[in-house]
Design a protein around this motif. Sequence first.
Motif, PDB file in Angstrom:
ATOM      1  N   HIS A  13       0.818  -1.209   0.000  1.00 43.50           N
ATOM      2  CA  HIS A  13       0.000   0.000   0.000  1.00 43.50           C
ATOM      3  C   HIS A  13       0.852   1.259   0.000  1.00 43.50           C
ATOM      4  O   HIS A  13       0.345   2.350   0.089  1.00 43.50           O
ATOM      5  N   GLY A  14       2.130   1.120  -0.092  1.00 38.65           N
ATOM      6  CA  GLY A  14       3.024   2.280  -0.075  1.00 38.65           C
ATOM      7  C   GLY A  14       4.102   2.091  -1.112  1.00 38.65           C
ATOM      8  O   GLY A  14       3.942   1.362  -2.069  1.00 38.65           O
ATOM      9  N   LYS A  52      12.579   3.121   3.402  1.00 34.88           N
ATOM     10  CA  LYS A  52      11.499   3.239   4.376  1.00 34.88           C
ATOM     11  C   LYS A  52      10.183   3.199   3.623  1.00 34.88           C
ATOM     12  O   LYS A  52      10.020   3.854   2.616  1.00 34.88           O
ATOM     13  N   SER A  53       9.242   2.434   4.117  1.00 37.23           N
ATOM     14  CA  SER A  53       7.937   2.368   3.477  1.00 37.23           C
ATOM     15  C   SER A  53       7.154   3.632   3.829  1.00 37.23           C
ATOM     16  O   SER A  53       7.041   4.010   4.981  1.00 37.23           O
ATOM     17  N   VAL A  54       6.643   4.300   2.810  1.00 38.21           N
ATOM     18  CA  VAL A  54       5.876   5.526   3.017  1.00 38.21           C
ATOM     19  C   VAL A  54       4.508   5.315   2.391  1.00 38.21           C
ATOM     20  O   VAL A  54       4.400   4.953   1.225  1.00 38.21           O
ATOM     21  N   GLU A  55       3.466   5.521   3.162  1.00 42.55           N
ATOM     22  CA  GLU A  55       2.119   5.358   2.653  1.00 42.55           C
ATOM     23  C   GLU A  55       1.776   6.477   1.692  1.00 42.55           C
ATOM     24  O   GLU A  55       2.092   7.644   1.928  1.00 42.55           O
ATOM     25  N   TRP A  87      -1.053   7.847   1.129  1.00 39.71           N
ATOM     26  CA  TRP A  87      -1.972   8.829   1.721  1.00 39.71           C
ATOM     27  C   TRP A  87      -1.273   9.739   2.725  1.00 39.71           C
ATOM     28  O   TRP A  87      -1.855  10.710   3.184  1.00 39.71           O
ATOM     29  N   GLN A  88      -0.036   9.440   3.089  1.00 39.63           N
ATOM     30  CA  GLN A  88       0.750  10.341   3.929  1.00 39.63           C
ATOM     31  C   GLN A  88       1.507  11.354   3.061  1.00 39.63           C
ATOM     32  O   GLN A  88       1.710  12.492   3.460  1.00 39.63           O
ATOM     33  N   VAL A  89       1.902  10.934   1.873  1.00 41.37           N
ATOM     34  CA  VAL A  89       2.695  11.783   0.990  1.00 41.37           C
ATOM     35  C   VAL A  89       1.808  12.717   0.171  1.00 41.37           C
ATOM     36  O   VAL A  89       2.171  13.872  -0.059  1.00 41.37           O
ATOM     37  N   PRO A 132      -1.082  14.455   0.771  1.00 41.05           N
ATOM     38  CA  PRO A 132      -1.422  15.766   1.329  1.00 41.05           C
ATOM     39  C   PRO A 132      -0.230  16.721   1.387  1.00 41.05           C
ATOM     40  O   PRO A 132      -0.384  17.920   1.145  1.00 41.05           O
ATOM     41  N   ALA A 133       0.953  16.204   1.665  1.00 36.07           N
ATOM     42  CA  ALA A 133       2.142  17.056   1.701  1.00 36.07           C
ATOM     43  C   ALA A 133       2.460  17.586   0.302  1.00 36.07           C
ATOM     44  O   ALA A 133       2.806  18.756   0.137  1.00 36.07           O
TER      45      ALA A 133
END
Length: 78
Positions: free
Chosen positions: A6-7, A14-17, A19-21, A23-24
């Motif tokens: 999912h990321g 590092k696994s980054v989702e 939906w976290q990236v 919005p930024a």
Amino acid sequence: MTLYRHGFFLGDHKSVEFWQVLPAALALVFVIEGILPFLSPARWRAMMMTVARLDDSSLRRFGLVSMVFGVLLLYLVN
């Protein structure tokens, strides 16, 4: 770039989702888009009037160039 369930993995693995990236990234678009109207509203308005007078094919070419530049920039960053 190796996809992960999912990321995705970045350079440091590092696994980054997504939906976290997202919005930024959108927040940065708003900040960058707001710089010119904040610093020079008259010049920004004149530029918008010029863009409004462009024909559809010119706008499409500009959009395509912008997308290609963005993809190349993402490729270089990652």
